[in-house]
Design an enzyme around this catalytic site. Structure first.
Site, mmCIF file in Angstrom:
data_model
loop_
_atom_site.group_PDB
_atom_site.id
_atom_site.type_symbol
_atom_site.label_atom_id
_atom_site.label_comp_id
_atom_site.label_asym_id
_atom_site.label_seq_id
_atom_site.Cartn_x
_atom_site.Cartn_y
_atom_site.Cartn_z
ATOM 1 N N LYS A 159 2.774 11.113 -3.417
ATOM 2 C CA LYS A 159 1.759 10.410 -4.216
ATOM 3 C C LYS A 159 0.877 11.389 -4.994
ATOM 4 O O LYS A 159 0.394 11.079 -6.073
ATOM 5 C CB LYS A 159 0.903 9.558 -3.279
ATOM 6 C CG LYS A 159 -0.100 8.657 -3.967
ATOM 7 C CD LYS A 159 -0.750 7.745 -2.940
ATOM 8 C CE LYS A 159 -1.795 6.833 -3.536
ATOM 9 N NZ LYS A 159 -2.343 5.936 -2.508
ATOM 10 N N ASP A 174 0.883 -1.167 0.000
ATOM 11 C CA ASP A 174 0.000 0.000 0.000
ATOM 12 C C ASP A 174 0.920 1.216 0.000
ATOM 13 O O ASP A 174 1.542 1.535 1.012
ATOM 14 C CB ASP A 174 -0.888 -0.025 1.257
ATOM 15 C CG ASP A 174 -1.679 1.267 1.455
ATOM 16 O OD1 ASP A 174 -1.646 2.141 0.570
ATOM 17 O OD2 ASP A 174 -2.343 1.389 2.517
ATOM 18 N N ASP A 193 -12.952 5.355 2.598
ATOM 19 C CA ASP A 193 -11.520 5.433 2.907
ATOM 20 C C ASP A 193 -11.129 6.856 3.292
ATOM 21 O O ASP A 193 -11.050 7.744 2.443
ATOM 22 C CB ASP A 193 -10.709 4.954 1.694
ATOM 23 C CG ASP A 193 -9.193 4.940 1.953
ATOM 24 O OD1 ASP A 193 -8.743 5.507 2.967
ATOM 25 O OD2 ASP A 193 -8.461 4.368 1.118
ATOM 26 N N GLU A 227 -7.293 0.376 -4.604
ATOM 27 C CA GLU A 227 -7.313 0.284 -3.135
ATOM 28 C C GLU A 227 -8.630 -0.297 -2.598
ATOM 29 O O GLU A 227 -8.587 -1.193 -1.739
ATOM 30 C CB GLU A 227 -7.004 1.657 -2.523
ATOM 31 C CG GLU A 227 -5.529 2.008 -2.672
ATOM 32 C CD GLU A 227 -5.205 3.485 -2.474
ATOM 33 O OE1 GLU A 227 -6.074 4.234 -1.992
ATOM 34 O OE2 GLU A 227 -4.077 3.885 -2.813
HETATM 35 P P1 ADP Z 1 -3.086 7.336 3.807
HETATM 36 O O1 ADP Z 1 -3.954 6.274 3.246
HETATM 37 O O2 ADP Z 1 -3.521 8.712 3.444
HETATM 38 O O3 ADP Z 1 -1.630 7.118 3.546
HETATM 39 P P2 ADP Z 1 -3.702 6.336 6.535
HETATM 40 O O4 ADP Z 1 -4.839 5.486 6.159
HETATM 41 O O5 ADP Z 1 -2.516 5.673 7.114
HETATM 42 O O6 ADP Z 1 -3.246 7.330 5.401
HETATM 43 O O7 ADP Z 1 -4.274 7.403 7.595
HETATM 44 C C1 ADP Z 1 -3.474 8.329 8.216
HETATM 45 C C2 ADP Z 1 -4.332 9.220 9.070
HETATM 46 O O8 ADP Z 1 -4.965 8.437 10.078
HETATM 47 C C3 ADP Z 1 -3.547 10.308 9.775
HETATM 48 O O9 ADP Z 1 -4.219 11.538 9.659
HETATM 49 C C4 ADP Z 1 -3.551 9.824 11.215
HETATM 50 O O10 ADP Z 1 -3.475 10.898 12.134
HETATM 51 C C5 ADP Z 1 -4.898 9.135 11.307
HETATM 52 N N1 ADP Z 1 -4.982 8.218 12.443
HETATM 53 C C6 ADP Z 1 -4.159 7.188 12.727
HETATM 54 N N2 ADP Z 1 -4.530 6.604 13.885
HETATM 55 C C7 ADP Z 1 -5.610 7.287 14.349
HETATM 56 C C8 ADP Z 1 -6.448 7.181 15.513
HETATM 57 N N3 ADP Z 1 -6.241 6.270 16.439
HETATM 58 N N4 ADP Z 1 -7.461 8.067 15.656
HETATM 59 C C9 ADP Z 1 -7.669 9.006 14.715
HETATM 60 N N5 ADP Z 1 -6.938 9.159 13.621
HETATM 61 C C10 ADP Z 1 -5.903 8.317 13.426
HETATM 62 MG MG MG Z 2 -4.632 4.771 2.155
#
Ligand code: ADP
Ligand code: MG
Length: 626
Positions: A87, A23, A211, A187
């Site tokens: 990205k 991912d 998502d 995704e």
């Molecule tokens: P992406 O797909 O954009 O790369 P992710 O799916 O990994 O990102 O999501 C990242 C986001 O999730 C960040 O904004 C992070 O702060 C938030 N996040 C991670 N854990 C938590 C949590 N426990 N509660 C709320 N938000 C969270």
């Molecule tokens: Mg993602």
């Protein structure tokens, strides 16, 4: 050359190849693989025991490249050389990103607006493909270490709305990292697989994948049948995510604490610390009712507090926007809530309670698919897809659809669609065309993507010439244009003159892609301008037909001078002049009238003289000569 490791103790061969699932996220990236003992996918942790690799790259002055958690600190220490959200730049030209360029702290080069963007760090220039390859290399290395094997094959995920250029860029990044990218998967498709959906061939389901990541939001409605994943609709916002939740908390603290405002004003670099504290607060509020901490700097210490109720109040408008998108996606897919069998939650931000509650309410569901780690689910699904490709799960086919129509330019600047929007990929489609002029030996084939009839409003993907067609009367050559869209959404085009067998092929690797806003705008424009487009098309078609008739008549008169009377020639010339004049105006009816007058007049004598080849020239669609 394949490397086959041998276990020296047992004398047996180790498993030859692992195909990993990756991912490659805007905020975070992960690598996963099928665990041999459980048969289930698992995300692979690094030295720090964390499975998540922040998609951050620090390009240090001494040439060292730091990726992930270790690069995070440099966001404040050396912002100009610390790259995040790369990205967003994949497969984009500077023109495509001008509006968002201000959001990046690092330097985006703008000297060549048409080609792919480059990022400057010190005296070096990097493409988003190279930068992404650094993240992929890091993931590859951690997998190699954990599995004690060489990793050379991967499945990488991309958002459902990614176009050809963005998919190709992702594939190229893999190649650069030493990975053979066996498949690019959407995704939401990967997330569904992680929940086991689509693995049963008999199963027929309609699902919504919500998502919410760090900086992007996507909602996808998928239909799964016979192991085929069809994207019925996608919607979202490329600038909305968990980062916005953090921002609301930062603003709330700044608005309510004068001393904090002053401290930040005098020490702007502390803003990043404040942001990190806000993210911390947000995460804690997913489990606790309140958050309390201190921002310390030299002798100052400021107390920062927030409770869950306040937090929910702050983020409610952001969540509302995502819900609005969900409604739109349902509308686009022409579905009711009762048609949705499952709702899958993806992305770290879906850990927030209010997000879950709002999604439940929107889809009128009591349960959501949220048992897997929302920030791992895409990578886990990619590992399952990798397992399918490795041949470990038979009979499973994974298909996606193309978001915009693909076609070529025909005479009069019209778009002729060969693969319509929302076609399943892989897809092959072909159509026959002919020439407009006698003895034409070259044809220019211009490939476009988009929904408008006038190619000027669509995106040009590429162009090539079919040369060496034997000279034949206009309308006689049979030129077959074939489009092959492979499983990754990458297009190959071939042109073949069927009578002579002359053939030419190209791989369409577009120079730059579309943002999803642009994609959306293009789709909306095509709907809003449908009537105008229809008028434009009929005008252009009338004009093209008139031009053909003018050409044929002039040639006919030239060839048959001796067979015709002076009056016949003079009268024909008169009607010819009228038609030529009409084609210069934008009045379709006038053109058609003049066309018919000339046609009717010449018919009287043409019938006695006209040969077959000319009759054929009046039929069939034609392509401009090169
Ligand atoms: P992406 O797909 O954009 O790369 P992710 O799916 O990994 O990102 O999501 C990242 C986001 O999730 C960040 O904004 C992070 O702060 C938030 N996040 C991670 N854990 C938590 C949590 N426990 N509660 C709320 N938000 C969270
Ligand atoms: Mg993602």
């Amino acid at each position: 050359m394949a490397i086959i490791p041998i276990n020296l103790k047992s004398g047996t061969l180790k498993k030859e190849v692992y195909i990993v699932g990756i991912d490659l996220g805007t905020t975070n990236s992960l690598v996963a693989v099928i665990d041999e003992s459980t048969g289930k996918p698992k995300a692979i942790p690094g030295n720090d025991k964390e499975v998540i690799v922040p998609s951050i790259i620090y390009l240090s002055p001494n040439g060292e490249i730091v990726v992930g958690n270790n690069a995070k600190a440099f966001l404040t220490l050396d912002a100009a050389n610390t790259i995040f959200s790369v990205k967003r730049l994949m497969g984009k030209s500077f023109n495509d990103v001008t509006e968002s360029a201000a959001l990046f702290n690092y330097k985006i080069i703008d000297n060549d607006t048409e080609s792919l963007v480059k990022i400057q760090s010190g005296d070096k220039f990097y493409t988003p493909i190279e930068l992404s390859s650094f993240i992929l290399k890091e993931l590859k290395q951690r997998a190699e270490k954990a599995l004690n094997a060489t990793i050379s094959k991967a499945v990488i995920t991309v958002p459902a709305y990614f176009n050809d250029a963005q998919r190709q860029a992702t594939r190229d990044a893999g190649k650069l990292a030493g990975l053979d990218v066996l498949r690019i998967v959407n995704e939401p498709t990967a997330a569904s697989l992680a929940y086991g959906l689509g693995l049963n061939q008999e199963e027929e389901k309609t699902i919504a994948v919500y998502d919410l990541g760090g900086g992007t939001f996507d909602i996808s409605i998928l239909r799964i049948h016979n192991g085929i994943f069809e994207v019925l609709s996608t919607h979202g916002d490329t600038h909305l995510g968990g980062d916005d939740f953090d921002k609301t908390i930062v603003d709330y603290w700044l608005d309510n604490k004068l001393e904090l405002r002053d401290l930040i004003k005098n020490n702007p670099f502390l803003l990043q610390n404040l942001r990190l504290m806000a993210e911390d607060a947000k995460k804690q509020l997913s489990v606790n009712n309140s958050f309390e901490s201190f921002l310390k700097h030299e002798s100052t210490s400021i107390e920062l507090k927030i409770n869950r109720k306040k937090f929910e109040q702050l983020i409610e408008p952001i969540i509302s926007k995502t819900i609005e998108s969900c409604r739109q996606a349902m509308k686009d897919a022409d579905l009711k809530n009762s048609d949705i069998d499952e709702v899958i939650m993806v992305g770290g931000s879906t850990r927030v309670d209010l997000v879950k509650e709002s999604v439940k309410k929107c889809f009128e569901k009591t349960v959501l698919d949220d048992s897997l780690n929302p920030d791992e689910v895409v990578a886990l699904g990619a590992a399952i897809e990798a397992d399918i490709i490795a041949g470990n799960r038979k009979d499973i086919l994974l298909l996606d659809v193309t978001p915009l129509s693909l076609g070529i330019e025909t005479l009069g600047g019209l778009m002729d669609v060969i693969i319509p929007r929302n076609s399943k990929v892989p897809q092959r489609a072909a159509r026959q065309y002919t020439t407009s002029k006698d003895g034409q030996t070259n044809l220019r084939i211009s490939i476009y993507q988009g929904e408008r009839d006038n190619i000027a409003f669509n995106r040009k993907l590429g162009e090539f010439n079919l040369t060496g067609v034997p000279a034949m009367p206009a309308g006689l050559p049979k030129i077959e244009i074939a489009f092959m869209l492979d499983a990754d959404g990458i297009l190959k085009v071939s042109a073949k003159e069927l009578r002579s067998g002359v053939e030419q092929k190209i791989d369409v690797k577009p120079q730059y892609g579309l943002t999803d806003e642009e994609l959306e705008t293009m789709l909306l424009d095509s709907l809003q301008n449908a009537k105008e487009d229809m008028n434009y098309r009929s005008l252009q078609e009338a004009r093209t037909e008139a031009q053909q008739l003018i050409y044929v008549t002039q040639r006919f008169i030239e060839k048959n001078k001796t067979e015709l009377s002076t009056t016949e020639i003079e009268q024909t010339q008169h009607f010819l002049d009228l038609l030529i004049k009409a084609t210069n105006n934008d009045n379709k009816d006038e053109i058609l009238k003049a066309h018919d007058e000339l046609n009717d007049f010449t018919k009287t004598f043409a019938e006695r003289l006209m040969d077959k080849a000319i009759a054929m020239a009046l039929k069939g669609k034609t392509i401009e000569g090169s």
